[in-house]
Design a protein around this motif. Structure first.
Motif, PDB file in Angstrom:
ATOM      1  N   GLY A 196       1.016  -1.376   0.019  1.00 42.66           N
ATOM      2  CA  GLY A 196       0.049   0.120   0.201  1.00 42.66           C
ATOM      3  C   GLY A 196       0.712   1.121   0.100  1.00 42.66           C
ATOM      4  N   GLU A 197       0.156   2.376  -0.339  1.00 40.37           N
ATOM      5  CA  GLU A 197       1.021   3.660  -0.498  1.00 40.37           C
ATOM      6  C   GLU A 197       1.461   4.021   0.867  1.00 40.37           C
ATOM      7  N   PRO A 198       2.912   4.274   1.067  1.00 38.12           N
ATOM      8  CA  PRO A 198       3.526   4.786   2.143  1.00 38.12           C
ATOM      9  C   PRO A 198       2.863   6.182   2.778  1.00 38.12           C
ATOM     10  N   PRO A 201       5.942  10.098   7.159  1.00 38.07           N
ATOM     11  CA  PRO A 201       6.470   9.405   8.548  1.00 38.07           C
ATOM     12  C   PRO A 201       6.336  10.666   9.609  1.00 38.07           C
ATOM     13  N   THR A 202       5.933  11.882   9.330  1.00 37.87           N
ATOM     14  CA  THR A 202       6.102  13.046  10.169  1.00 37.87           C
ATOM     15  C   THR A 202       4.483  13.581  10.583  1.00 37.87           C
ATOM     16  N   ASP A 203       3.676  12.892   9.853  1.00 38.47           N
ATOM     17  CA  ASP A 203       2.254  13.250   9.782  1.00 38.47           C
ATOM     18  C   ASP A 203       1.785  12.941  11.244  1.00 38.47           C
ATOM     19  N   GLY A 204       1.155  13.906  12.074  1.00 41.26           N
ATOM     20  CA  GLY A 204       0.716  13.675  13.224  1.00 41.26           C
ATOM     21  C   GLY A 204       1.703  13.942  14.328  1.00 41.26           C
ATOM     22  N   MET A 205       3.046  14.221  14.055  1.00 42.33           N
ATOM     23  CA  MET A 205       3.899  14.545  15.113  1.00 42.33           C
ATOM     24  C   MET A 205       4.017  15.689  15.894  1.00 42.33           C
ATOM     25  N   THR A 206       4.007  15.796  17.153  1.00 41.49           N
ATOM     26  CA  THR A 206       3.930  16.965  17.907  1.00 41.49           C
ATOM     27  C   THR A 206       5.354  17.798  17.512  1.00 41.49           C
ATOM     28  N   LYS A 207       5.368  19.101  17.675  1.00 49.97           N
ATOM     29  CA  LYS A 207       6.644  19.768  17.370  1.00 49.97           C
ATOM     30  C   LYS A 207       8.016  19.113  17.980  1.00 49.97           C
ATOM     31  N   ALA A 208       7.841  18.735  19.267  1.00 48.45           N
ATOM     32  CA  ALA A 208       8.984  17.882  19.696  1.00 48.45           C
ATOM     33  C   ALA A 208       9.270  16.779  18.913  1.00 48.45           C
ATOM     34  N   GLN A 209       8.266  15.794  18.642  1.00 46.74           N
ATOM     35  CA  GLN A 209       8.889  14.754  17.862  1.00 46.74           C
ATOM     36  C   GLN A 209       9.372  15.217  16.571  1.00 46.74           C
ATOM     37  N   LEU A 210       9.014  16.279  15.914  1.00 49.58           N
ATOM     38  CA  LEU A 210       9.311  16.513  14.602  1.00 49.58           C
ATOM     39  C   LEU A 210      10.648  17.133  14.509  1.00 49.58           C
ATOM     40  N   ARG A 211      11.047  17.804  15.995  1.00 53.88           N
ATOM     41  CA  ARG A 211      12.335  18.293  16.050  1.00 53.88           C
ATOM     42  C   ARG A 211      13.284  16.968  16.214  1.00 53.88           C
ATOM     43  N   ALA A 212      12.972  16.065  16.920  1.00 53.88           N
ATOM     44  CA  ALA A 212      13.763  14.796  17.055  1.00 53.88           C
ATOM     45  C   ALA A 212      13.901  14.193  15.770  1.00 53.88           C
ATOM     46  N   TRP A 213      12.769  14.092  14.957  1.00 52.57           N
ATOM     47  CA  TRP A 213      13.007  13.390  13.592  1.00 52.57           C
ATOM     48  C   TRP A 213      13.932  14.210  12.747  1.00 52.57           C
ATOM     49  N   ILE A 239       4.653   7.660  -4.085  1.00 52.11           N
ATOM     50  CA  ILE A 239       4.454   8.025  -5.616  1.00 52.11           C
ATOM     51  C   ILE A 239       3.112   8.846  -5.589  1.00 52.11           C
ATOM     52  N   LYS A 240       2.143   9.010  -5.003  1.00 53.60           N
ATOM     53  CA  LYS A 240       1.031   9.427  -5.227  1.00 53.60           C
ATOM     54  C   LYS A 240       1.321  11.052  -4.677  1.00 53.60           C
ATOM     55  N   ASP A 241       2.078  11.154  -3.521  1.00 56.00           N
ATOM     56  CA  ASP A 241       2.557  12.443  -3.102  1.00 56.00           C
ATOM     57  C   ASP A 241       3.384  13.227  -3.978  1.00 56.00           C
ATOM     58  N   THR A 389       1.627   5.266 -10.839  1.00 54.00           N
ATOM     59  CA  THR A 389       0.878   5.929 -10.262  1.00 54.00           C
ATOM     60  C   THR A 389       0.372   5.417  -8.969  1.00 54.00           C
ATOM     61  N   GLY A 390       1.077   4.536  -8.390  1.00 54.30           N
ATOM     62  CA  GLY A 390       0.784   4.036  -6.962  1.00 54.30           C
ATOM     63  C   GLY A 390       1.695   2.897  -6.448  1.00 54.30           C
ATOM     64  N   PHE A 391       2.143   2.855  -5.220  1.00 58.71           N
ATOM     65  CA  PHE A 391       3.090   1.909  -4.698  1.00 58.71           C
ATOM     66  C   PHE A 391       2.287   0.505  -4.317  1.00 58.71           C
ATOM     67  N   LEU A 392       2.380  -0.573  -4.630  1.00 61.13           N
ATOM     68  CA  LEU A 392       1.563  -1.757  -4.433  1.00 61.13           C
ATOM     69  C   LEU A 392       2.146  -2.479  -3.092  1.00 61.13           C
ATOM     70  N   ARG A 393       3.432  -2.866  -3.260  1.00 59.05           N
ATOM     71  CA  ARG A 393       4.038  -3.520  -2.471  1.00 59.05           C
ATOM     72  C   ARG A 393       5.526  -3.842  -2.478  1.00 59.05           C
ATOM     73  N   PRO A 394       6.202  -4.129  -1.381  1.00 57.36           N
ATOM     74  CA  PRO A 394       7.895  -4.246  -1.368  1.00 57.36           C
ATOM     75  C   PRO A 394       8.039  -5.503  -2.095  1.00 57.36           C
ATOM     76  N   GLN A 395       9.516  -5.655  -2.569  1.00 62.38           N
ATOM     77  CA  GLN A 395       9.808  -6.763  -2.988  1.00 62.38           C
ATOM     78  C   GLN A 395       9.902  -7.817  -1.928  1.00 62.38           C
ATOM     79  N   ILE A 396       9.393  -9.079  -2.498  1.00 64.77           N
ATOM     80  CA  ILE A 396       9.209 -10.225  -1.597  1.00 64.77           C
ATOM     81  C   ILE A 396      10.111 -11.552  -2.161  1.00 64.77           C
ATOM     82  N   LYS A 397      10.681 -12.208  -1.428  1.00 64.17           N
ATOM     83  CA  LYS A 397      10.948 -13.636  -1.991  1.00 64.17           C
ATOM     84  C   LYS A 397       9.993 -14.547  -1.627  1.00 64.17           C
TER      85      LYS A 397
END
Length: 423
Positions: A196-198, A201-213, A239-241, A389-397
């Motif tokens: 699925g589309e990633p 990673p910073t969505d919903g972070m607080t200001k402190a969390q964003l500073r740490a990231w 991809i969509k972003d 147009t979009g991410f489906l899945r990671p590479q898998i063995k």
């Protein structure tokens, strides 16, 4: 659209063409890598002002990207980069950029080989040349534009020059989009671990969390509408972003070559791209998208200089290897059209074929596209465009070939559904 190749001489001087003896021009300048929404805004404004004033719309397009040339000089004792230098960070090749400019209605593209000697000219000298040689009446730039030796020609300095001389006007376009974001200082590939589309990673972070990231990733501030941000998003599989910033699906182009035919043997024949790929490769994974047959290169390039796409070389100068002769824009545009018979939904794989790894040597990173169609496609030797147009899945063995076939069937169905949703 008229395309003129220009190569500066050893002192950095350019033999600018005379576009007209009595018609003025509206000009913009840059490398426009990616032709994202910010670039489209600047070039669109150039065309708009030219049409309003019965002037030529002119794009001065630098190749290679200036950053590549200056970085090479920095690491090679100030030497000029070779004409055929590769640019792995390039989002979009010259052909792709020219097609978008043609769609936007540009009259002239002046394709300038960027050299250190050319870069050493002051912005005042450069703009004087554009006024005197091209009849520039208006210069259109984005808000953060810089030009000239030492990048001293920012929009404030250029505005002051325009007001002092009165020979041209400066039009500034807000090309930043929805503001700024933060991206890692050094962009590196990070393959998603879940299907699925990633997500951001910073969505919903607080200001402190964003500073740490930001600290852990050595993040820097960047415009949302920027080529750097698009590269970062593609390197994370978002991809969509990325496409939302580009204003169109991100695509790569290359020539189809013979592969190992494993896909054909298991019922999923794939089009394998040569390693000389034009455009920025997203991170490894399986994607939904499109496969477009652009035709055989010899047939396209033979007719490149036509009424709607005239290519000239000023002064008989032969362009360097870094300035290609583009494909016939009219022919390629018809093949790229939404309902073109040369366009198919596709499941696209980027990676190293983990199911078939033998453990001998370094696995090769390859790009394969499975076109979802009942027709037999013979595309060997053809130039193709692969759009994401979009991410489906990671590479898998997979544990078995049957398990791989079952998953490929699911991916093909997902790609077909994504294509239907887009229409």
């Amino acid at each position: 659209m008229n395309i003129t190749n220009l190569v500066p001489d050893s002192s950095g001087l350019v033999t600018w063409p005379t576009l007209s003896v009595n018609r003025k021009s509206v000009v913009t300048v840059g490398s426009f890598d990616g032709m994202h929404n910010g670039h489209r805004a600047v070039i669109g404004r150039t065309v708009e002002l030219a049409n309003d004033n019965d002037a030529f719309s002119v794009v001065i397009l630098f190749t290679p990207r200036p950053g590549v040339i200056h970085q090479y000089a920095k690491t090679h004792h100030g030497e000029q980069a070779p004409a055929d230098i590769t640019d792995p960070e390039q989002l979009m090749g010259i052909d792709q950029r020219l097609r978008v400019m043609a769609e936007l209605g540009v009259d002239h593209v002046l394709l300038v080989q960027y050299t250190l000697a050319f870069a050493a000219k002051s912005f005042r000298f450069f703009l004087g040349q554009l006024v005197g040689k091209l009849g520039m009446r208006t210069l259109v730039l984005g808000q953060d534009a810089h030009m000239g030796a030492g990048r001293t020609g920012d929009v404030k300095a250029i505005e002051n020059l325009a007001l002092a001389t009165g020979v041209f006007e400066l039009d500034i376009v807000d090309d930043r989009g929805p503001g700024y974001t933060r991206i890692p200082q050094d962009i590196s590939y990070a393959a998603p671990q879940e299907p699925g589309e990633p997500k951001d990673p910073t969505d919903g972070m607080t200001k402190a969390q964003l500073r740490a990231w930001s600290k852990s990733h050595q993040a820097k501030q960047a415009r949302v509408w920027s080529s750097s941000n698009v590269r970062y998003l593609l390197s994370q599989g978002r991809i969509k972003d990325a496409n939302a910033i580009l204003g169109a699906p991100h695509g790569i182009e290359g020539t189809i070559i013979h592969g190992e035919q494993r896909g054909r043997n298991i019922g999923f024949p794939t089009a394998n791209l040569d390693t000389a790929i034009d455009g920025y490769l997203p991170v490894d994974g399986v994607y939904a998208g499109w496969l477009v047959d652009l035709g055989e290169p010899d047939n396209d390039t033979a007719n490149a200089a036509n009424a709607t796409n005239a290519i000239t070389e000023v002064g008989g100068i032969t362009p360097a290897a870094s300035i290609p002769q583009p494909l016939d824009l009219t022919s390629v545009r018809s093949r790229l059209a939404p309902h073109s018979p040369y366009r198919w939904p596709a499941a696209i794989s980027i990676g190293t074929k983990p199911t078939f790894e033998t453990g001998h040597g370094e696995p090769e990173r390859v790009v394969e596209a499975y076109a979802v169609t009942d027709d037999w496609l013979d595309l060997y030797g053809h130039r193709v465009r692969v759009e994401f147009t979009g991410f489906l899945r990671p590479q898998i063995k997979f544990d078995s070939v049957d398990a791989l076939k079952a998953e490929l069937a699911v991916n093909a169905k997902q790609a077909e559904e994504a294509a239907q949703d887009a229409q």
